[in-house]
Each structure stands twice: as structure tokens, then as C-alpha cells.
Scaffold this motif. Sequence first.
Motif, PDB file in Angstrom:
ATOM      1  N   ASN A 474       0.816  -1.198   0.000  1.00 23.86           N
ATOM      2  CA  ASN A 474       0.000   0.000   0.000  1.00 23.86           C
ATOM      3  C   ASN A 474       0.860   1.264   0.000  1.00 23.86           C
ATOM      4  O   ASN A 474       1.831   1.366   0.770  1.00 23.86           O
ATOM      5  N   ALA A 475       0.471   2.212  -0.854  1.00 26.08           N
ATOM      6  CA  ALA A 475       1.178   3.490  -0.919  1.00 26.08           C
ATOM      7  C   ALA A 475       1.121   4.193   0.439  1.00 26.08           C
ATOM      8  O   ALA A 475       0.052   4.304   1.051  1.00 26.08           O
ATOM      9  N   GLY A 476       2.294   4.663   0.869  1.00 23.54           N
ATOM     10  CA  GLY A 476       2.368   5.383   2.133  1.00 23.54           C
ATOM     11  C   GLY A 476       2.574   4.498   3.338  1.00 23.54           C
ATOM     12  O   GLY A 476       2.811   5.006   4.449  1.00 23.54           O
ATOM     13  N   ARG A 477       2.489   3.192   3.172  1.00 22.03           N
ATOM     14  CA  ARG A 477       2.697   2.272   4.288  1.00 22.03           C
ATOM     15  C   ARG A 477       4.169   1.859   4.357  1.00 22.03           C
ATOM     16  O   ARG A 477       4.860   1.781   3.341  1.00 22.03           O
ATOM     17  N   LEU A 523       6.971   9.381 -11.524  1.00 18.76           N
ATOM     18  CA  LEU A 523       7.356   8.691 -10.301  1.00 18.76           C
ATOM     19  C   LEU A 523       6.867   9.453  -9.088  1.00 18.76           C
ATOM     20  O   LEU A 523       6.765  10.683  -9.099  1.00 18.76           O
ATOM     21  N   GLY A 524       6.589   8.728  -8.044  1.00 20.27           N
ATOM     22  CA  GLY A 524       6.204   9.341  -6.787  1.00 20.27           C
ATOM     23  C   GLY A 524       7.428   9.656  -5.935  1.00 20.27           C
ATOM     24  O   GLY A 524       8.557   9.719  -6.419  1.00 20.27           O
ATOM     25  N   THR A 525       7.187   9.836  -4.653  1.00 18.88           N
ATOM     26  CA  THR A 525       8.263  10.157  -3.711  1.00 18.88           C
ATOM     27  C   THR A 525       8.522   8.957  -2.821  1.00 18.88           C
ATOM     28  O   THR A 525       7.600   8.427  -2.185  1.00 18.88           O
ATOM     29  N   LEU A 526       9.779   8.513  -2.815  1.00 21.85           N
ATOM     30  CA  LEU A 526      10.181   7.446  -1.905  1.00 21.85           C
ATOM     31  C   LEU A 526      10.808   8.085  -0.677  1.00 21.85           C
ATOM     32  O   LEU A 526      11.843   8.745  -0.762  1.00 21.85           O
ATOM     33  N   TYR A 545       6.387   4.706  -0.081  1.00 21.11           N
ATOM     34  CA  TYR A 545       6.295   5.255  -1.433  1.00 21.11           C
ATOM     35  C   TYR A 545       4.915   5.867  -1.594  1.00 21.11           C
ATOM     36  O   TYR A 545       3.907   5.273  -1.191  1.00 21.11           O
ATOM     37  N   SER A 546       4.871   7.047  -2.194  1.00 21.44           N
ATOM     38  CA  SER A 546       3.643   7.841  -2.204  1.00 21.44           C
ATOM     39  C   SER A 546       2.698   7.509  -3.335  1.00 21.44           C
ATOM     40  O   SER A 546       1.562   7.970  -3.336  1.00 21.44           O
ATOM     41  N   ALA A 633      -1.223   8.516   3.694  1.00 23.17           N
ATOM     42  CA  ALA A 633      -1.220   9.889   4.202  1.00 23.17           C
ATOM     43  C   ALA A 633      -2.409  10.694   3.704  1.00 23.17           C
ATOM     44  O   ALA A 633      -2.585  11.852   4.092  1.00 23.17           O
ATOM     45  N   GLY A 634      -3.225  10.124   2.852  1.00 21.67           N
ATOM     46  CA  GLY A 634      -4.401  10.826   2.356  1.00 21.67           C
ATOM     47  C   GLY A 634      -4.166  11.637   1.103  1.00 21.67           C
ATOM     48  O   GLY A 634      -5.040  12.396   0.685  1.00 21.67           O
ATOM     49  N   THR A 635      -2.998  11.490   0.474  1.00 19.75           N
ATOM     50  CA  THR A 635      -2.738  12.188  -0.785  1.00 19.75           C
ATOM     51  C   THR A 635      -3.164  11.314  -1.957  1.00 19.75           C
ATOM     52  O   THR A 635      -3.160  10.079  -1.869  1.00 19.75           O
ATOM     53  N   LEU A 636      -3.534  11.956  -3.039  1.00 17.22           N
ATOM     54  CA  LEU A 636      -3.939  11.205  -4.226  1.00 17.22           C
ATOM     55  C   LEU A 636      -2.783  10.388  -4.777  1.00 17.22           C
ATOM     56  O   LEU A 636      -1.656  10.886  -4.897  1.00 17.22           O
ATOM     57  N   THR A 637      -3.042   9.155  -5.139  1.00 18.53           N
ATOM     58  CA  THR A 637      -2.073   8.370  -5.913  1.00 18.53           C
ATOM     59  C   THR A 637      -2.407   8.606  -7.381  1.00 18.53           C
ATOM     60  O   THR A 637      -3.236   7.911  -7.974  1.00 18.53           O
ATOM     61  N   GLN A 638      -1.731   9.612  -7.937  1.00 22.93           N
ATOM     62  CA  GLN A 638      -2.126  10.086  -9.266  1.00 22.93           C
ATOM     63  C   GLN A 638      -1.816   9.104 -10.381  1.00 22.93           C
ATOM     64  O   GLN A 638      -2.332   9.223 -11.483  1.00 22.93           O
ATOM     65  N   ASN A 639      -0.957   8.111 -10.102  1.00 26.99           N
ATOM     66  CA  ASN A 639      -0.690   7.088 -11.105  1.00 26.99           C
ATOM     67  C   ASN A 639      -1.806   6.049 -11.172  1.00 26.99           C
ATOM     68  O   ASN A 639      -1.762   5.148 -12.017  1.00 26.99           O
TER      69      ASN A 639
END
Length: 893
Positions: A474-477, A523-526, A545-546, A633-639
Motif C-alpha cells: 500500500n502506498a504510504g505504508r 514517479l512518486g516520492t520514496l 512510497y507515495s 497519508a491521504g494524498t492522491l495516488t495520481q498514477n
Amino acid sequence: MQGEAPQMKPSRRAWAAVGIVLATAIAATAHAATQTRTPASCVVDASIGTVNWTNPANALTSNNSYATAAVAGAGTTTRYLECTGYGFTLPPNATINGITVDIERRSSSAGAGGAGDAAVRIVQGGVIGTADRSTATTYTTADVTEAHGGATDLWGLAWTTTDINAANFGAAFAALKNSGGGGTFTLSVDVVSITVDYTPDTTPPTVVSIVRADPDPTSAASVSWTVTFSEDVTGVDASDFALAVSGLSGSSITLVTGGPLGYTVTADTGYGTGTLGLNLADNDSILDAALNPLGGAGAGNGSFTGQAYSVDRPPPVANFNVVEPGADAVAGRIYTKIAGQNISVDIVALDASNAVSTAFTGTVAVELVDNSGGGACAGLPLIKALANETFVAGDNGRHALSAGQFEAEARRNVRVRVKYPSASPTITACSSDAFANRPASFTSLQARDQTRTSAGSARALNNVSDPGTGTVHNAGRPFQIDAIAQNGAGVPAATVLYSPDAGQPVAVLAQCGSGTAACTATLGTLTLGSWSAAAGALSTTTASYSEAGSFDLALEDQTFSSVDNGDGTPSATRYIRSAAPITVGRFVPDHFAVAAGAAIVPRSDIAACAASSFTYLGERMDLSFTLRAESFAGTLTQNYTGTLAALALNNAASYNFGAIDSTAPTPLTARLDLSLVPAIAATWSAGQATIAAPIAIARAANPDGPFASVKIGIAPADPDSVTLPAFDLDVDNDATNEHGQVGSATALRFGRLRLENAVGSEKLDLPIPLQVQYWAGTAFQVNAADNCTSLAAANLALGDYYGGIDATNMASANISLGGAFAAGIGTLALTKPNPLPASAGAVTLSVNLTAEGKSYLKGNWAVPTYTADPRSRAAFGLFGNQPKQFIYFRENY
């Protein structure tokens, strides 16, 4: 001379060859040579005579095109025809033997005394000379070339090759008429050519002397000699000289200046006690102006041995420095080195002036010392003793560290220490620059987790498959990253002393490849979190990873070698990087979320009913909401878009809709009508989708409700099991929330449309009672909350005519229908029959609710189920329930 036989004129072809092609003849024994040229310019000079030449430029070549002058009276003299620009190319320093001026001329008449030369003179440096070589020959009417001067005639002047080759060298010619008879003569000149006889310079130059230019004996760092030649020469450089060295080292020629007759040669004396002489080694590269080589043709015949100095200059050494190979001996730096690999540096011996002591020889001890704490060179802690290094004469004071010298461990701040002599040293010096000895790379890089929401080592995160397959996180975990800092030895080993700064190493992300949707271009933020380091092993359990998707990961420590930040070491050399990137993934949204502003749009089948407080059972209502795919974190996973957006928005199963009336409570999920959901046109864009989901709660077979507080929920789940983070709605009334509520609660009512019978006069319009009702729990009553139901006249029909009412006087045009219902009451009338019926009659009026799209208002009219359209019987001229004595009753007040 007069009476001399006229000369025959050469052919035009022969003169052209003489005038255009270089005519040089060299005698085989005496080396005599000649050159013949024609001019580039002929002009009139007024320093003699009175008659101008016409077309003077015609005298440039022998081509029967003439410069002419018309002479009339006795002694009439022309002005000079001055010709220059002959373009001679005599070799330098040639001896001029003689000059011949050939004039090709004629006269229009040879009678009455004829015409002849007035003056023939040479032009030197642009000045017409005084020696006159005119003749007494009478001109003929045919072209005749007459020579003036000769092979040994210098015309009373001294000559150099420069004079002859000059552009202003030439000849001046004037003619005259000898007598007054015979009228006017036309004198014509076809060409004025010049032949020069000369002897080329063949005497080779020689060396006169090579003498010392400085005091002798000497201890100076450099000395000079003066070299004198017998004549001006060129081509003199350092390659023409050789030093005669005895007892010295490091001597070399440094400079050759001066010339062309005398030159100064300067040399470094080097170090030691001995002699230093200068000799000239003839290689035929030194030439005089005539290109005669020194001493004549052949190497060595012009060589010369010069004077020598006595030199006493002991070689000093005061200090040592260590720099990059080839770098400046003093200002040079040492770049970052790789643990376990050869250290490549130069050790430089310096004299008291900080110049390289090129003559130094001897053995020095070399050590690596720890400069982390700073301090004096001699007191720096020893890291490692390297092999002793021996300077030899050929090193010229600069010795490369021998191969095989390295330090296997990681060190942040190192200097090289040099001791001389190697035993009982009197000089101890450290490199002026410190350097880092870094790990070669990060190896054994891997990303793992325990579960999709927690860090650990149970599962490898290397999935690039499409949604629904493979391991996901999961993103952000948090998840775990491990690596080992390793040296570059032949058999690599961990650098156990490696410890990173806070925030290091950093992550370097790149797209993991093509051909799979998981490898996103954006790419997101690691976030790596905090590293732990022990014995060269790195680990973080707080990486996250976001975004959604997969990526390539490399690690990069940018600060371990910070001691080399300002010395020109490239960042690619300073930074510690992964030996190779790894692919990490696949990441999915942590959860779905319903954005603020979600709502239930009641009675969405009627555009004007958005503000309604209820919806009929079986009637469409829209769930309007924005679904977001979010990280932890509640941010959109834009990918989460395209193929990666695996939640199908037009599939009712994706949402797992649920419904309950919380008043009773009464679960309503089983009665959800989702047949219109596949028509949803929403798409995922940058991780979110705005949805209007059309649903309905079906009517039961028998009236029920009303349901005053109906709540609709969703529990979306994509193929990777991404769902809502928490639930706030229990749609099955089992005391456990399993759905997320969308919008506020709404009301649902079981409705029906009612038409009542009507009786009236055939002479008046007949109102038809029309109302919409809802089940109030025990009975139907007017739905006063309905202010937007309306009917279309096209969906009302007349039939079952009786008596005097038929289709001719009562048709669809007689149906008068109002607009939207008001407080549940509609407006409906049948206009009076036209023409009036001959007798009383009746007609049945019905509403086709299927065609109207309002099947949810059907009732149990004459049937046991709520599936019938409403009907009304309208009678004109018949008695109703009024007293039998009248058919129409009205009261006035």
C-alpha cells in the motif's frame, strides 16, 4: 647603329612563351642563370619629351597590340614609356651580373631620316636611372626587337636580388624623329621585356663561435651561451643543440632566442657537481637566405663544439607532497579513492622554494593516516603503512605510488604521510589535501515487507505485473530496504567501518522499463525514513512510497566523501551508489476515499426534482460523489489511472452498494436496482473519479414504508483489494459497519397515481380528480411533498365510449393537462364535447405510466398487484350521486 641589318622579329607564339613562362637558364659549370620577364604596368612619365604615348598598357606583351606616339618635327621626342612590375623571383643573395632591356618597336616610315631611340634607362626602386643605353639604330616599318644593355651591364648601379624582385624595378624608354621631313611618324612599341643575368648564392653558412654568456664556474639554476653564425640563418631551435653533461642530473635546454645572425641558448643546469657544455649538432635544418644548409648539404658537416661551464649545485629536498597523477606539485589535490582498489597518486619531492626537486633520489616511507581529528602531521593516527617508495634519477622528483597499494576499509578523512629517510627520518610531511576512501558500491539491495501495510522481510517487493496479480504494497505504508556497503577488492567485502550521515543514503528513482503499466513514467516520492547501520549493513523499516506502480531504485550516499567536495572531485567519483538498480513494486493505493460533497440526488429521472425531500420506491436517484485513490497519508495516488486504475467504474459490483432505512431499521440492499450503473461514463484521472451512479430501491409486491431515513453505502474493492479505510454504515443491521455512507439520508415512499370518476354537464368542461398518493403505513394519502411529478398528454388515452360520447366529439384534443403537480394534486380536465352529443354518454380516460417512464406510480386498480395504470370514467349528461331530479347542481351565495 645606323646601317645595322634589321633583326628578325620572333613569332608571337615564341614571345608569349618568353613573357609568360619563367625563363631560367643555369650554366652547368659556372652556375650562371637568367630570368626574362615582361611588365605588369606601363605608364607615361613626363620627365622627358613632349609627346605622350597612347595606350601605354599595350606594351605589356608581344601581341601586335601597340603603345603608339605621333612625332612630327625634327627632334620631336616622346615622353618616357615607363614599364615596371616584372615579377622577378631571383633567389636571395644572388650576384647580379647584367641587365638587358629588349624593346620590340617600329615606325610608320623609315624615310626622311627616320626615327630612333631618344633614351633607354633602367628603373631602380621606382627611380629612373641616369645611365642611357639608347642606340643610333633607325627604326624600320617592321617590328624589330633591339637589345639595350647586356649580360654584364649593370647600368652604372649596384644591385641586390631585392632590387630586381621589387615591383618598382623596370625600364624607361623614349624615342624621337631624326629630321623635319616626311611628315608625322607613328612610333609603335609592342613590348618592353627585361632579361637579368645572375649567379646564385651557393656558399653555406658556418658556426663562428659558441661562447658562455654567464660567469663561470656557476651554481646558478640556469646558464646561457651566445651562438654566432657567419651569415643570417633561420631554422635555429632547441633540436639543433645538445648539452654535454658530466656529473649533473636534470639539465635541459629551455630556451632559444635571438637571430638571425646571433642566437642565445639557455639551459637549466640541474643538480650536482660537474660540467655543462653546449654543442651544435648539424641536421641540415639551419639555412641561409639562399637555402644553403649549415656547412653544406649533409648532416654533421656544420656541427660545432662550444664552451662548457663548471657547475656546483647540490640537489635540495625540504618537503614532500602527494597529489593526483600529473597534478600540480603544490596546488594539486587528491580525489576520492575506492576502498580495496589501488591508490593512484604521485609523491613529489620539493625544495625550499616549493619547487619540484627534479634531481632528488632516495627511499621514502609512505603511510595512510587518519585526519578526522585534525592536528600536526606527525601526530595523526596511523591507518596503514604502505610500501616504501624509491625515487630514481628518471623520476625527476616525481614518483608514482607503486601498484598494489590500497586500504580495504571505508575512511572519511585520510592523508598520505611521507618520511625521509625511511629510517630515522628528518623530514615528515603529509599531503596538503585530504581525501575519502569510500566503499565501492551498495550491494545486496532489496525491498521487502511483512504484509501490504507493514515492514518486514517476509515478501520480496519486485512485482511489475498488472492489477490483480502478484505481491502489492500500500502506498504510504512502511516497508523495508536493506543494502551492504562493499569495497572494490578482487574479492569484495563489506566495509564494516562505513556509517552514513543522517539522511544518507538517498533514493534515486527511475522508470523501471516499458511494456508494463506498472512501470509508470511519472514517479512518486520514496521516503526512506531512518537508516540503521552495523558492520557495513544498512537497513530501514520506515521506507514508504507515495504513488501507485513500480520503479527502479538505486541508493546514493552523497556526503560520506564530503572532505572532497571542494577539490574538484566529480560527484560521480565522490558518491557511493548501488552496483545496479533493483525494481521495486507493485504499489497500490492504500485506500479509497469519498471526497467531501457527496450527495444523493432524489428523483433524478425528473430534472426539476433535485430539491425533492423523497424519492418513490422504484424511481431513479443518483449517488453523486468523487472517489479518490489515496495513499496512507491521504494524498492522491495520481498514477492510479489507465490500466493501473483497476476499479471498473461502470461495473455495479465494483461499488458493493448497500442500503438501509435506519428508522426501523430495515435493510434494503436486496431491493437495490443497479441496472443503470453500467451506463456510468466516469473515468479515473490522476487518482480520482467523479461519479453519478443511477440506482433505485425497488417496490415490494405490496405497499410498505414509508422509509424516512434511507442511507446508501458503498464498499468498493478493486482486484488488488483496495477498499475504504473505515466503514460507518451497517446496511445488514448486524451491528457491524461494512459500508461507507454516501451523502445524507433520504426518504423513500411507495407511491401510486389515482384518477377518480367524474360526472358533469355536456355543455361544460369536466374536471377529472388527479392526485399522487403514497403509502403512509396504514393507508394511501395524498403526497403533499410531491411538487414535480408531471404527465405528458400523449401518454393519456380515451376509450370505451358510451352513448352520445364518441371519438367524433371527444378525442385526444379534448384532454387538458396542467403542469407539475402541486402538493400532490394534478390538474386534468376533459373539455366539453364538440359537437354536443345527441344524448348522454361516457368515456374512459387512462394514463400509460410505462410510456410515461413512471411505472413506480402504478397501482392495484382492478388487479391484486400494483401493476395497473390508473383509469377514470367521465360521464357527460348522466346523473351522478346528486338528487335524481337534476344532473347539474350549483349554489350561489
